[in-house]
Every structure is written in structure tokens, then in C-alpha cells.
Design a protein around this motif. Structure first.
Motif, mmCIF file in Angstrom:
data_model
loop_
_atom_site.group_PDB
_atom_site.id
_atom_site.type_symbol
_atom_site.label_atom_id
_atom_site.label_comp_id
_atom_site.label_asym_id
_atom_site.label_seq_id
_atom_site.Cartn_x
_atom_site.Cartn_y
_atom_site.Cartn_z
ATOM 1 N N ALA A 102 0.579 5.357 15.225
ATOM 2 C CA ALA A 102 0.190 4.738 13.957
ATOM 3 C C ALA A 102 1.213 5.076 12.865
ATOM 4 O O ALA A 102 2.382 4.762 13.000
ATOM 5 C CB ALA A 102 -1.225 5.172 13.592
ATOM 6 N N GLY A 103 0.759 5.726 11.768
ATOM 7 C CA GLY A 103 1.668 6.036 10.676
ATOM 8 C C GLY A 103 2.845 6.889 11.087
ATOM 9 O O GLY A 103 3.922 6.798 10.487
ATOM 10 N N GLY A 104 2.674 7.734 12.117
ATOM 11 C CA GLY A 104 3.794 8.529 12.606
ATOM 12 C C GLY A 104 4.878 7.672 13.220
ATOM 13 O O GLY A 104 6.074 7.908 13.020
ATOM 14 N N VAL A 105 4.468 6.652 13.987
ATOM 15 C CA VAL A 105 5.439 5.722 14.566
ATOM 16 C C VAL A 105 6.095 4.890 13.467
ATOM 17 O O VAL A 105 7.306 4.643 13.490
ATOM 18 C CB VAL A 105 4.766 4.796 15.596
ATOM 19 N N GLY B 165 -0.671 -1.101 9.504
ATOM 20 C CA GLY B 165 -0.512 -1.627 8.151
ATOM 21 C C GLY B 165 0.400 -0.817 7.271
ATOM 22 O O GLY B 165 0.443 -1.035 6.057
ATOM 23 N N GLY B 166 1.146 0.107 7.852
ATOM 24 C CA GLY B 166 2.104 0.877 7.077
ATOM 25 C C GLY B 166 3.529 0.406 7.318
ATOM 26 O O GLY B 166 4.484 1.163 7.172
ATOM 27 N N GLY B 167 3.660 -0.870 7.688
ATOM 28 C CA GLY B 167 4.958 -1.436 8.020
ATOM 29 C C GLY B 167 5.101 -1.735 9.502
ATOM 30 O O GLY B 167 6.072 -2.361 9.926
ATOM 31 N N GLY B 168 4.113 -1.304 10.297
ATOM 32 C CA GLY B 168 4.241 -1.382 11.747
ATOM 33 C C GLY B 168 4.467 -2.762 12.310
ATOM 34 O O GLY B 168 5.318 -2.937 13.189
ATOM 35 N N ASN C 231 0.848 -1.188 0.000
ATOM 36 C CA ASN C 231 0.000 0.000 0.000
ATOM 37 C C ASN C 231 0.893 1.250 0.000
ATOM 38 O O ASN C 231 2.106 1.167 0.242
ATOM 39 C CB ASN C 231 -0.987 -0.026 1.172
ATOM 40 N N PRO C 232 0.320 2.425 -0.278
ATOM 41 C CA PRO C 232 1.150 3.625 -0.426
ATOM 42 C C PRO C 232 2.000 3.977 0.788
ATOM 43 O O PRO C 232 3.125 4.465 0.627
ATOM 44 C CB PRO C 232 0.117 4.721 -0.718
ATOM 45 N N LEU C 233 1.493 3.764 2.014
ATOM 46 C CA LEU C 233 2.313 4.075 3.181
ATOM 47 C C LEU C 233 3.469 3.096 3.320
ATOM 48 O O LEU C 233 4.591 3.482 3.670
ATOM 49 C CB LEU C 233 1.452 4.087 4.444
ATOM 50 N N GLN C 234 3.218 1.818 3.059
ATOM 51 C CA GLN C 234 4.314 0.856 3.070
ATOM 52 C C GLN C 234 5.366 1.245 2.035
ATOM 53 O O GLN C 234 6.573 1.181 2.303
ATOM 54 C CB GLN C 234 3.793 -0.543 2.762
ATOM 55 N N GLN C 235 4.911 1.634 0.854
ATOM 56 C CA GLN C 235 5.847 2.027 -0.200
ATOM 57 C C GLN C 235 6.705 3.209 0.241
ATOM 58 O O GLN C 235 7.937 3.194 0.057
ATOM 59 C CB GLN C 235 5.071 2.397 -1.469
ATOM 60 N N LEU C 236 6.074 4.217 0.830
ATOM 61 C CA LEU C 236 6.816 5.389 1.279
ATOM 62 C C LEU C 236 7.822 5.025 2.355
ATOM 63 O O LEU C 236 9.002 5.409 2.286
ATOM 64 C CB LEU C 236 5.846 6.439 1.814
ATOM 65 N N THR D 259 4.828 -7.725 2.229
ATOM 66 C CA THR D 259 3.794 -8.313 1.382
ATOM 67 C C THR D 259 2.775 -9.061 2.216
ATOM 68 O O THR D 259 1.559 -8.964 1.996
ATOM 69 C CB THR D 259 4.428 -9.247 0.336
ATOM 70 N N GLU D 260 3.243 -9.801 3.214
ATOM 71 C CA GLU D 260 2.322 -10.518 4.095
ATOM 72 C C GLU D 260 1.500 -9.531 4.923
ATOM 73 O O GLU D 260 0.312 -9.750 5.160
ATOM 74 C CB GLU D 260 3.102 -11.464 5.015
ATOM 75 N N GLU D 261 2.128 -8.454 5.385
ATOM 76 C CA GLU D 261 1.388 -7.455 6.138
ATOM 77 C C GLU D 261 0.301 -6.830 5.275
ATOM 78 O O GLU D 261 -0.837 -6.632 5.716
ATOM 79 C CB GLU D 261 2.325 -6.365 6.655
#
Length: 289
Positions: free
Chosen positions: A120-123, A153-156, A94-99, A238-240
Motif C-alpha cells: 500500500a502506502g509503503g509501495v 490512493g496515494g499515487g499507486g 490527499n496528504p499521501l499523494q502530496q508527500l 487529480t483523477e486518482e
């Protein structure tokens, strides 16, 4: 000190002696929204090509909010988030994971300088850095996504495992609680908590010492350190991403709960001080008697 020629709307970029300082300035709470995502990607694309930048320091302009979280608006309009997909990124993410991955994979040494709240996304963005230093007693970290009916879901989930280990990652994710610097330092979430008046000087001194190393030394050292994780795909985003698709876009009842949260002050400076309590009240309001 030179200022980047790029035009940014939610980010300030200053480069001096090989150290690029990125200051997120996106009032009122430094939410990671479309503007900030585009600005960060713009900088990442520059840094990927600019070998004169040796170190990147990431900070927040608001002392109360390093980066509050991803934009709550994406709960109501998932297509806006999808529209931010990076054409240069892994299409499975997803876009946040990509970034976050493009930032994490930059050849420069990345340091996050933390003050205030980051959730969340900030962490997740902070965890994509190589090191994190925080103002003791004035910094709080949390992954409250489960209170919103989703999970990080942004890599967390992957970044937390690398830093905290599985058991503490499960605690952080499923509790949705906010953690102060004492616990964050003990868990390995941050490198160390420093007296607030010493934070700027410490990070600046470290960044400049790393930037002054002979060419190639820091890069080679990081490659050797990263080789310790070469036994498998770390992080396995990818699994996330596949798991996150099971809970986002959110079902109507969760969207309504988030509408209540926003109406009650979510993504405002006053409401974000106790976001966890606000989310709990939204859940209680949505529960029939």
C-alpha cells in the motif's frame, strides 16, 4: 559522515559525499503514520533547498518491513490524515499523494533499497523513487487496498501504470496479492533483485557514482528522460484523488472489518507477515451465514 541537524522521531538521516540516506525507523512495522509523514516532509523541504545533496537513498530499519503500509488508524479517523495536508502541496490531492509527489519531484536522484514487506502506502512511497533495488527472495510488494474496500490512493494507480503497464496494474490492484521479487522484477516493479548480501554494496556504489557526476549532468539527463512523458499529465493524481473520494472515508461496514483486522493483529509484526490472509479472514468474519 554527517548527521542532519533536524530532529526526527521516525526517520534517520545521514549525509555523506552528496548521498543522503534516509532510514525509516518506526517500530514495530515501519507504518507510514503521522510522525513518519512529518519527518519525510521535513527532509523533502530540506532537500528542495540543499544543492549539496545529489542522491537520496531510502531504506527501512526493520529488515522484515521496508514500510508496512499507511497507518490503519486513518481508516477509523480520516480527519487525522486530512490534518496532514501539505500547505505547499496541490490542494486537489490527499496528504499521501502530496508527500509522494514532492518526494518524486525532488531534483536529486532517488533510490529505494528494499527488504522485507512493503504494501500500500509503503509501495507507493518506493514507487515515487527513480529506481528500486530489492533483496532477492527477501522482499515482497503488494497493493492489498481492495481487500480493505478501497484502492491504492496515494499515487499507486498512477505509479503502477508507469512501471507495469495497464494490464499488470489491473492485476496487482484487483488481486490485492503479495508479490515476490521474481515477479516484481519480471513486471518492472523493481529495477532488479540482488542477492541480499550484495544489496547494500550495489546501492551504495551506484549512489556514490551518481553523486560524483559533474554538476548538472544527472539533472539534465533526468529532464530529458522525463520529457518522454510530456504528452500528458503523468501521473494524473487529480483523477486518482477524485476516484478515491468515492471509497474513502470508508462506510461503517468496512470500518468494522478493519477494526477486526487490527484486533486480530493488523499493524503488529506477527500479524503483518500474512496481512492478506488476515484481511480475508476479517472479510469472512463480517459475512453473515
Amino acid at each position: 559522515m554527517s548527521t542532519s541537524p533536524h530532529v526526527y522521531s521516525a526517520l534517520r538521516v545521514d549525509v555523506d559525499d552528496g548521498v543522503a540516506t534516509l532510514t525509516m525507523d518506526n517500530p514495530p512495522v515501519n507504518a507510514i503514520d503521522a510522525a513518519l509523514v512529518r519527518d519525510l516532509r521535513n527532509f523533502v523541504e530540506r532537500a528542495e533547498r540543499d544543492s549539496t545533496i545529489k542522491v537520496v537513498v531510502l531504506a527501512g530499519a526493520n529488515p522484515e518491513f521496508f514500510a508496512a503500509h499507511a497507518d490503519f488508524g486513518w481508516m477509523f479517523d480520516p480527519e487525522e490524515l486530512t490534518s496532514l495536508s501539505d500547505p505547499e502541496g496541490d490542494p486537489a490531492l490527499n496528504p499521501l499523494q502530496q508527500l509522494h509527489e514532492r518526494f518524486r519531484r525532488l531534483p536529486q536522484v532517488k533510490i529505494a533499497k528494499l527488504t522485507g514487506r512493503l504494501r500500500a502506502g509503503g509501495v507507493e512511497l518506493a514507487m515515487a523513487a527513480d529506481m528500486r533495488f530489492a533483496a532477492a527472495g527477501q522482499t515482497w510488494l503488494g497493493q492489498p487496498e481492495t481487500r480493505m474496500g478501497i484502492f491504492p490512493g496515494g499515487g499507486g494507480t498512477q505509479y503502477l501504470n508507469r512501471l507495469l503497464g495497464r494490464a499488470r496494474t489491473v492485476e496487482v490492484v484487483l488481486s490485492g496479492d503479495l508479490y515476490g521479487t521474481d515477479i516484481a522484477e519480471k513486471y518492472g516493479w523493481i529495477n532488479r533483485a540482488l542477492p541480499p548480501e550484495q544489496l547494500d554494496e550495489y546501492v551504495d556504489d551506484l549512489a556514490r557514482r551518481v553523486a560524483a557526476l559533474p554538476d548538472g549532468v544527472a539533472t539534465a539527463a533526468m529532464e530529458a528522460i522525463d520529457a518522454a512523458e510530456a504528452s500528458g499529465p503523468v501521473p494524473n493524481l487529480t483523477e486518482e484523488a477524485s476516484a478515491h473520494a468515492k471509497v474513502y472515508p470508508s462506510p461503517p461496514e468496512m470500518v468494522e472489518r478493519m477494526r477486526y483486522t487490527v484486533a486480530a493483529g493488523g499493524q503488529t509484526a506477527a500479524g503483518e507477515i500474512d496481512l492478506e490472509g488476515l484481511l480475508d479472514r476479517a472479510a469472512a468474519a463480517a459475512t453473515p451465514d
